[in-house]
Design an enzyme around this catalytic site. Structure first.
Site: not given
Length: 314
Positions: A154, A250
């Site tokens: 991220e 995810e």
């Protein structure tokens, strides 16, 4: 005679339905998915969940890969400088080995769940040393036991620019090179990933930023093997960056629509470089956003319609 015929037909139909249900119950999603040439269908877990007998039984039956939900993050593994704790991560890795599952190492470099002592570093040489030592220590412990690592996680803003973090502030984007080169030197056999969310469209700024940066880094010799996406909508664009593989890492879907889950599975099946799918948990009861019922099993650990739809689609 007509009534008898209808009765026999009804019994036969009911038998076929029952057989189909039994077959579904006996089929592992991982086995069904890997029969199409993919590497795994996995889930996120950790020691607390694996010690829940209902959760563990589903993990053992249905999944072929584990991602540690929290136990490999920096705040768990190195809460103070040079002092490492591997209890939770060891438990998960050992469980995976005992049950023939792959492990995704998650995650080495992330701006979140980062101890304050790391965030406070302002010196380039100090942060470089800390970064290399953390990656080396964690990866050495599990060398040869991790199929793929989320090396950096991220790191992009929504417009595709580099996210502000202690790593980007002190080292610029060179922290990416440092992280991947260190990781490759420690465990050359592990697949090294960059992972992110909201990669929802090929034209979206974040997706374009990911692709352009990865192309540039690969051209510079930075050893990035794969891109992990928390959704499925831009897999082809991500695969075009030049990495050898991509993965859905995810996954959870608010409401757990059967069609949406099947679309994800079909998207991965349709992209040769897509090696696997990881759902972010087993039961809605344990989900980080349980109120939206996003997973394949309900709060009573029973399979939902989306689970059956995936099995049927495979």
């Amino acid at each position: 005679m007509v009534v008898l015929s209808k009765l026999i037909s009804s019994i036969l139909f009911a038998s076929l339905v029952s057989a189909a249900v039994i077959e579904r119950q006996a089929t592992s999603i991982n086995q069904a998915f890997t029969s199409h040439g993919k590497k795994y269908f996995g889930t996120a877990s950790d020691q607390r969940l694996l010690q829940n007998s209902q959760n563990e039984a589903i993990v053992r039956k249905d999944f072929g890969q584990l991602t540690p939900e929290n136990s490999m993050k920096w705040d768990a593994t190195e809460p103070s400088r040079g002092s490492f704790n591997f209890a939770g991560a060891d438990f998960l890795v050992n469980y995976a080995k005992q049950n023939g599952m792959k492990v995704r190492g998650h995650t080495l470099v992330w701006h979140s769940q980062l101890p304050s002592w790391v965030s406070a570093i302002t010196d380039k040489n100090t942060l470089t040393s800390v970064l290399k030592n953390h990656i080396t220590t964690v990866m050495t412990r599990y060398k040869g036991q991790i199929y793929h690592w989320d090396v950096v996680n991220e790191i992009f803003n929504e417009d595709g620019s580099l996210r502000d973090s202690v790593f980007s502030r002190v080292l610029g984007e060179d922290f990416v090179r440092i992280a991947f080169e260190t990781a490759r030197s420690v465990d050359p056999s592990a697949k090294l990933y960059i992972n992110d969310y909201n990669l929802d469209s090929a034209s979206y700024g974040k997706t374009q930023g990911m692709v352009s940066h990865v192309k540039k880094w690969l051209a510079a010799g930075i050893p990035i093997d794969g891109i992990g996406s928390q959704t499925h909508l831009a897999l082809t664009a991500l695969a075009s960056s030049g990495v050898s593989e991509v993965a859905i890492t995810e996954l959870d879907i608010a409401g757990a629509s059967s069609q949406d889950y099947v679309n994800v599975v079909n998207a991965c099946l349709g992209v040769p470089k897509c090696v696997g799918i990881t759902v972010w948990g087993v039961s809605d009861k344990d989900s980080w956003r349980s109120s939206s019922s996003p997973l394949l099993f309900d709060s009573n650990y029973q399979p939902k319609a989306a689970y059956n739809a995936i099995i049927a689609a495979l």
